[in-house]
Design an enzyme around this catalytic site. Structure first.
Site, PDB file in Angstrom:
ATOM      1  N   LYS A   1     -26.594  60.771 -47.404  1.00  7.06           N
ATOM      2  CA  LYS A   1     -25.163  60.404 -47.391  1.00  7.06           C
ATOM      3  C   LYS A   1     -24.907  59.345 -46.317  1.00  7.06           C
ATOM      4  O   LYS A   1     -25.631  59.276 -45.312  1.00  7.06           O
ATOM      5  CB  LYS A   1     -24.289  61.642 -47.175  1.00  7.06           C
TER       6      LYS A   1
ATOM      7  N   LYS B   1     -22.029  58.622 -39.933  1.00 10.35           N
ATOM      8  CA  LYS B   1     -21.711  58.001 -38.648  1.00 10.35           C
ATOM      9  C   LYS B   1     -22.940  57.903 -37.768  1.00 10.35           C
ATOM     10  O   LYS B   1     -23.057  57.033 -36.938  1.00 10.35           O
ATOM     11  CB  LYS B   1     -20.705  58.887 -37.891  1.00 10.35           C
TER      12      LYS B   1
ATOM     13  N   LYS C   1     -28.381  69.587 -37.953  1.00 10.19           N
ATOM     14  CA  LYS C   1     -28.051  69.166 -36.578  1.00 10.19           C
ATOM     15  C   LYS C   1     -29.011  69.787 -35.574  1.00 10.19           C
ATOM     16  O   LYS C   1     -29.348  69.160 -34.573  1.00 10.19           O
ATOM     17  CB  LYS C   1     -26.606  69.538 -36.235  1.00 10.19           C
TER      18      LYS C   1
END
Ligand code: TYM
Length: 334
Positions: A197, A200, A115
């Site tokens: 993966k 979102k 992130k």
């Protein structure tokens, strides 16, 4: 233990549109485990602000996520479904645990590294201490089990370490939680890049199936899923795109990957892909219908939010008081 039952805690962030990965890796297992445990399912809106959010969108998404928990089959009369931000003990315990967590431990967290790379203009302290808030979520309810996808394992390990460290210093304060990882679906990959993966925040919308996608979109995404040129249906790491489709099909139909391979024996990807689409649609359609119905019932949802927020606050408060006593904070005068 609450009323003789072991305790389960889990949560999801109210960020972005939920994907099939969130459903198969977490939500589906939550429903399956909900009778066996005393369950707390949180909409972890406090975690969401580690990345900048538009206030109106965050509020809308948090409510939509809470509605989705119920639409997926969690009975809010039996399971405590609530907003993290309504229970201030989460922030209070996180502060205490921050003082027992080493910088080096947090530096190793892969989610932080990912992130921080993605949001290089906003590497805030909350992003860094995010796993400590997650530990507080779990430990506040004395959770025995935490159903999550594989990507959350590292945070779970840290939670266990913090609980053990605290217990070693002060006696048995926290229950040591175990992760619960489902047999199939614990890591659903992107349909466009099976090395990543399903997420979102993926920029390519064709890589993810969103829980609110309509049937045509789901079918199109499944038909376009990246596979390989081998053409033969096997369950192996050498064919990651195919393996992912087999996982999705198996998780949606309740079969094992081996059963799925047998079912498609002698058939090709052209048979498997639409079958995956159908299996996903048959899982998501009832969820979407129930979601649409529930969303209209404002009074019902509001009553759930109020009652469950209070219930969560009661149990969280008990643990927090115990922690305060152990570390030497003065008793409150009543
Ligand atoms: P979040 O919101 O990213 O994801 C929610 C849940 O979905 C699982 N998941 C997946 N499972 C399989 N395949 C995928 N592609 C996939 N993508 C996501 C995640 O593993 C997770 O179980 N930090 C957590 C939220 C959290 C939490 C907690 C979870 C905060 N406090 C306490 C458990 C207990 C997170 O960001 O999940």
């Amino acid at each position: 233990m609450i009323d003789g039952k072991k305790v389960l805690f889990s949560g999801m962030q109210a960020t972005g549109n939920l994907t099939l990965g969130n459903y198969l890796g977490a939500l589906k297992n939550w429903v399956a485990l909900s009778d066996e445990y005393e369950c707390f399912y949180s909409v972890v809106d406090m975690h969401s602000i580690t990345v900048r959010q538009d206030p109106a969108t965050l509020r809308k998404r948090a409510r939509s996520l809470l509605t989705l928990y119920i639409a997926a089959g969690l009975d809010p009369k039996k399971n405590c479904i609530y907003y993290q931000s309504h229970v201030s003990a989460h922030a209070e315990l996180a502060w205490v645990l921050n003082c027992y967590t080493y910088m080096g431990e947090l530096n190793r967290m892969t989610q932080f590294k990912d992130k921080a790379a993605k949001h290089a203009d906003n590497i805030n302290a909350g992003l860094f201490t995010y796993p400590v808030l997650m530990a507080a979520d779990i430990l506040l309810y004395q959770a025995d089990v935490v159903p999550v996808g594989i990507d959350q394992m590292q945070h779970l390990e840290l939670t266990r370490n913090l609980a053990e460290r605290f217990n070693n210093l002060y006696g048995e304060v926290f229950t040591i939680p175990e992760a619960y990882i489902g047999k199939v679906g614990a890591k659903i990959m992107s349909l466009q890049d099976p090395s990543k993966k399903m997420s979102k925040s993926d920029e390519n919308p064709n890589g993810s199936i969103y829980l609110m996608d309509d049937p045509d979109t789901i079918m199109r995404k499944c038909r376009r899923a990246v596979t390989d040129s081998e053409g033969c249906i096997r369950y192996t790491d050498r064919q990651p795109g195919l393996k992912n489709l087999i996982d999705i099909y198996s998780a949606c139909t309740g079969k094992t990957p081996e059963e799925t391979v047998r079912e498609f024996d002698g058939k090709g990807y052209g048979d498997l892909k639409p079958a995956v689409g159908e299996a996903v649609i048959s899982v998501l359609k009832p969820l979407q219908e129930e979601y649409a119905r529930l969303s209209k019932d404002k009074a019902y949802l509001d009553s759930i939010i109020k009652e469950n927020g209070e219930k969560a606050g009661y149990y969280a408060g008990k643990t927090l008081r115990k922690v305060h006593r152990k570390i030497g904070f003065p008793d409150r005068i009543r």
